[in-house]
Design a protein around this motif. Structure first.
Motif, mmCIF file in Angstrom:
data_model
loop_
_atom_site.group_PDB
_atom_site.id
_atom_site.type_symbol
_atom_site.label_atom_id
_atom_site.label_comp_id
_atom_site.label_asym_id
_atom_site.label_seq_id
_atom_site.Cartn_x
_atom_site.Cartn_y
_atom_site.Cartn_z
ATOM 1 N N LEU A 1 6.696 1.851 -13.149
ATOM 2 C CA LEU A 1 6.255 1.634 -11.774
ATOM 3 C C LEU A 1 5.691 0.229 -11.589
ATOM 4 O O LEU A 1 5.970 -0.444 -10.590
ATOM 5 N N VAL A 2 4.910 -0.219 -12.542
ATOM 6 C CA VAL A 2 4.346 -1.568 -12.463
ATOM 7 C C VAL A 2 5.452 -2.615 -12.584
ATOM 8 O O VAL A 2 5.453 -3.612 -11.860
ATOM 9 N N ILE A 3 6.411 -2.387 -13.459
ATOM 10 C CA ILE A 3 7.538 -3.314 -13.597
ATOM 11 C C ILE A 3 8.319 -3.394 -12.298
ATOM 12 O O ILE A 3 8.677 -4.491 -11.840
ATOM 13 N N ALA A 4 8.589 -2.259 -11.665
ATOM 14 C CA ALA A 4 9.313 -2.250 -10.392
ATOM 15 C C ALA A 4 8.533 -2.985 -9.315
ATOM 16 O O ALA A 4 9.096 -3.746 -8.520
ATOM 17 N N LEU B 1 0.828 -1.212 0.000
ATOM 18 C CA LEU B 1 0.000 0.000 0.000
ATOM 19 C C LEU B 1 0.860 1.257 0.000
ATOM 20 O O LEU B 1 0.545 2.235 -0.688
ATOM 21 N N LEU B 2 1.950 1.228 0.748
ATOM 22 C CA LEU B 2 2.853 2.384 0.786
ATOM 23 C C LEU B 2 3.445 2.640 -0.597
ATOM 24 O O LEU B 2 3.513 3.788 -1.050
ATOM 25 N N PHE B 3 3.852 1.590 -1.291
ATOM 26 C CA PHE B 3 4.408 1.738 -2.630
ATOM 27 C C PHE B 3 3.387 2.326 -3.592
ATOM 28 O O PHE B 3 3.691 3.238 -4.360
ATOM 29 N N VAL B 4 2.174 1.821 -3.532
ATOM 30 C CA VAL B 4 1.123 2.312 -4.427
ATOM 31 C C VAL B 4 0.808 3.775 -4.124
ATOM 32 O O VAL B 4 0.674 4.597 -5.046
ATOM 33 N N LEU B 5 0.706 4.136 -2.849
ATOM 34 C CA LEU B 5 0.416 5.523 -2.485
ATOM 35 C C LEU B 5 1.530 6.469 -2.901
ATOM 36 O O LEU B 5 1.266 7.541 -3.463
#
Length: 58
Positions: free
Chosen positions: A40-43, A10-14
């Motif tokens: 971002l999705v690849i990471a 969740l932290l990454f997505v936010l």
């Protein structure tokens, strides 16, 4: 362990969302906003694969 993983996800997505919002606010994304999500999705998925591969299996 599972709750900690969810928190990091969740932290990454936010943070990714905030980063893209800031770039958009300053006009740096324009018509390529969809392409900005690809790295971002690849990471994110690379991190998921590495975690599965190197986590100790019980």
């Amino acid at each position: 362990m599972r709750k900690k993983k969810i928190i990091y996800d969740l932290l990454f997505v936010l943070l990714s969302g905030i980063f893209l919002t800031v770039l958009d606010k300053y006009g740096l994304l324009h018509k390529y906003a969809g392409f900005a999500l690809i790295p971002l999705v690849i990471a994110y998925y690379t991190g998921q694969i590495v975690e599965r591969k190197f986590t100790n299996k019980k």
